[in-house]
Design a protein around this motif. Sequence first.
Motif, PDB file in Angstrom:
ATOM      1  N   UNK A  90      11.145   9.746  15.854  1.00  0.00           N
ATOM      2  CA  UNK A  90      10.774   9.357  14.528  1.00  0.00           C
ATOM      3  C   UNK A  90       9.583   8.523  14.606  1.00  0.00           C
ATOM      4  N   UNK A  91       9.080   8.182  13.355  1.00  0.00           N
ATOM      5  CA  UNK A  91       7.629   7.431  13.181  1.00  0.00           C
ATOM      6  C   UNK A  91       7.748   6.382  12.297  1.00  0.00           C
ATOM      7  N   UNK A  92       7.521   5.163  12.816  1.00  0.00           N
ATOM      8  CA  UNK A  92       7.379   4.012  12.278  1.00  0.00           C
ATOM      9  C   UNK A  92       5.967   3.774  11.222  1.00  0.00           C
ATOM     10  N   UNK A  93       6.047   4.133  10.105  1.00  0.00           N
ATOM     11  CA  UNK A  93       4.834   4.107   9.399  1.00  0.00           C
ATOM     12  C   UNK A  93       4.532   2.862   8.575  1.00  0.00           C
ATOM     13  N   UNK A  94       3.477   2.067   8.939  1.00  0.00           N
ATOM     14  CA  UNK A  94       2.931   0.951   8.296  1.00  0.00           C
ATOM     15  C   UNK A  94       1.691   0.962   7.277  1.00  0.00           C
ATOM     16  N   UNK A  95       1.686   0.204   6.157  1.00  0.00           N
ATOM     17  CA  UNK A  95       0.705   0.472   5.227  1.00  0.00           C
ATOM     18  C   UNK A  95       0.175  -1.029   4.619  1.00  0.00           C
ATOM     19  N   UNK A  96      -0.804  -1.399   5.017  1.00  0.00           N
ATOM     20  CA  UNK A  96      -1.306  -2.734   4.430  1.00  0.00           C
ATOM     21  C   UNK A  96      -2.578  -2.393   3.884  1.00  0.00           C
ATOM     22  N   UNK A  97      -2.642  -3.359   2.713  1.00  0.00           N
ATOM     23  CA  UNK A  97      -4.124  -3.065   2.081  1.00  0.00           C
ATOM     24  C   UNK A  97      -4.210  -4.802   1.684  1.00  0.00           C
ATOM     25  N   UNK A  98      -5.516  -5.077   1.766  1.00  0.00           N
ATOM     26  CA  UNK A  98      -6.269  -6.187   1.430  1.00  0.00           C
ATOM     27  C   UNK A  98      -7.265  -6.178   0.081  1.00  0.00           C
ATOM     28  N   UNK A  99      -7.280  -6.962  -0.976  1.00  0.00           N
ATOM     29  CA  UNK A  99      -8.212  -6.971  -1.837  1.00  0.00           C
ATOM     30  C   UNK A  99      -9.163  -8.262  -2.068  1.00  0.00           C
ATOM     31  N   UNK A 100     -10.262  -8.178  -2.216  1.00  0.00           N
ATOM     32  CA  UNK A 100     -11.168  -9.301  -2.392  1.00  0.00           C
ATOM     33  C   UNK A 100     -11.661  -9.327  -3.505  1.00  0.00           C
ATOM     34  N   UNK A 101     -12.076 -10.625  -4.326  1.00  0.00           N
ATOM     35  CA  UNK A 101     -12.935 -10.516  -5.338  1.00  0.00           C
ATOM     36  C   UNK A 101     -12.123 -10.746  -6.625  1.00  0.00           C
ATOM     37  N   UNK A 102     -13.033 -10.862  -7.703  1.00  0.00           N
ATOM     38  CA  UNK A 102     -12.285 -11.218  -9.027  1.00  0.00           C
ATOM     39  C   UNK A 102     -11.417 -10.162  -9.402  1.00  0.00           C
ATOM     40  N   UNK A 103     -11.562  -8.974  -9.166  1.00  0.00           N
ATOM     41  CA  UNK A 103     -10.710  -7.712  -9.536  1.00  0.00           C
ATOM     42  C   UNK A 103      -9.209  -7.892  -8.927  1.00  0.00           C
ATOM     43  N   UNK A 104      -9.555  -8.007  -7.704  1.00  0.00           N
ATOM     44  CA  UNK A 104      -8.212  -8.372  -6.775  1.00  0.00           C
ATOM     45  C   UNK A 104      -7.502  -9.544  -7.376  1.00  0.00           C
ATOM     46  N   UNK A 105      -8.190 -10.622  -7.465  1.00  0.00           N
ATOM     47  CA  UNK A 105      -7.621 -11.773  -7.936  1.00  0.00           C
ATOM     48  C   UNK A 105      -6.793 -11.705  -9.358  1.00  0.00           C
ATOM     49  N   UNK A 106      -7.781 -10.924 -10.477  1.00  0.00           N
ATOM     50  CA  UNK A 106      -7.191 -10.729 -11.705  1.00  0.00           C
ATOM     51  C   UNK A 106      -5.809  -9.893 -11.640  1.00  0.00           C
ATOM     52  N   UNK A 107      -5.877  -8.926 -10.531  1.00  0.00           N
ATOM     53  CA  UNK A 107      -4.552  -8.032 -10.549  1.00  0.00           C
ATOM     54  C   UNK A 107      -3.447  -8.941 -10.150  1.00  0.00           C
ATOM     55  N   UNK A 108      -3.654  -9.727  -8.997  1.00  0.00           N
ATOM     56  CA  UNK A 108      -2.507 -10.671  -8.486  1.00  0.00           C
ATOM     57  C   UNK A 108      -2.141 -11.581  -9.730  1.00  0.00           C
ATOM     58  N   UNK A 109      -2.953 -12.009 -10.682  1.00  0.00           N
ATOM     59  CA  UNK A 109      -2.387 -13.003 -11.397  1.00  0.00           C
ATOM     60  C   UNK A 109      -1.833 -12.030 -12.653  1.00  0.00           C
ATOM     61  N   UNK A 110      -1.956 -11.094 -13.059  1.00  0.00           N
ATOM     62  CA  UNK A 110      -1.268 -10.072 -13.994  1.00  0.00           C
ATOM     63  C   UNK A 110      -0.241  -9.418 -13.473  1.00  0.00           C
ATOM     64  N   UNK A 111      -0.164  -8.892 -12.301  1.00  0.00           N
ATOM     65  CA  UNK A 111       1.218  -8.198 -11.785  1.00  0.00           C
ATOM     66  C   UNK A 111       0.775  -8.124 -10.172  1.00  0.00           C
ATOM     67  N   UNK A 112       1.318  -9.396  -9.625  1.00  0.00           N
ATOM     68  CA  UNK A 112       1.049  -9.312  -8.276  1.00  0.00           C
ATOM     69  C   UNK A 112       1.913  -8.187  -7.437  1.00  0.00           C
ATOM     70  N   UNK A 113       2.870  -7.766  -7.910  1.00  0.00           N
ATOM     71  CA  UNK A 113       3.772  -6.848  -6.924  1.00  0.00           C
ATOM     72  C   UNK A 113       3.490  -5.257  -7.380  1.00  0.00           C
ATOM     73  N   UNK A 114       2.475  -5.295  -8.245  1.00  0.00           N
ATOM     74  CA  UNK A 114       1.983  -3.694  -8.398  1.00  0.00           C
ATOM     75  C   UNK A 114       1.583  -2.911  -7.439  1.00  0.00           C
ATOM     76  N   UNK A 115       0.962  -3.382  -6.476  1.00  0.00           N
ATOM     77  CA  UNK A 115       0.098  -2.648  -5.454  1.00  0.00           C
ATOM     78  C   UNK A 115       1.542  -2.417  -4.186  1.00  0.00           C
ATOM     79  N   UNK A 116       2.128  -3.468  -4.281  1.00  0.00           N
ATOM     80  CA  UNK A 116       3.396  -3.241  -3.263  1.00  0.00           C
ATOM     81  C   UNK A 116       4.335  -2.096  -3.637  1.00  0.00           C
ATOM     82  N   UNK A 117       4.686  -2.111  -5.164  1.00  0.00           N
ATOM     83  CA  UNK A 117       5.567  -1.009  -5.605  1.00  0.00           C
ATOM     84  C   UNK A 117       4.946   0.210  -5.420  1.00  0.00           C
TER      85      UNK A 117
END
Length: 208
Positions: free
Chosen positions: A165-192
């Motif tokens: 089988x294959x264990x697949x990992x996916x990580x993403x980091x965002x920086x700056x005002x757009x990332x901060x704004x998204x975290x404030x409005x919907x923190x789990x959107x990217x995870x979903x």
Amino acid sequence: MNHITTLLDTRRVTAASLLVLGLAHAGAPTGSLAHPKGYTAMSMKDDLAHRSPDIHWPAGFEPAKADLFAHNDLILNACCEWVWTHIVDARRWPTWYPNSKDVEIQGGDPVLRNGTVFRWTTFGLAIESKMHEYVLNQRLGWYGYAPGTNPSFYHSWYLEPTGTMCHVGMDEAGIGKDAARLRQSDETLMHRGHDLWLATLKWVAEAK
């Protein structure tokens, strides 16, 4: 324990696959991120606690310093070489991942390669991405940004064989005002969105 993990993974992807088929049948927008009843996304704090130690982060995108971060992983009942072919064939993502569309690989390459630049729409945003890391059948990483601007997101894949089988990992980091704004409005959107990406990748990679 492995049997229980496999059973839970199977139930999870079955629900996600039914969701995707249901959305398509209903004519819902391809970017819809609805999930089955009872679904709970991890918080950024949880994702940071579970992040992969194997990701090679470029300077400035270290998870501990990020304004937004998501970690997702899933075990697929397919070899990593086969899973890889679906990940790098970006032009076909919209046929199985409903949060992507209008994928255009620049320069004429048929699939993603080292240094590839591609444009696509995800989470309802038209963005450009440039490959930063490419290790065949194992690692893939790209910057994401609005065309003509500096990178504001870094998306990574890490594939690790687990028996057959294959264990697949996916990580993403965002920086700056757009990332901060998204975290404030919907923190789990990217995870979903990434949960759905992995579930549909499992569905397409395991199809016989």
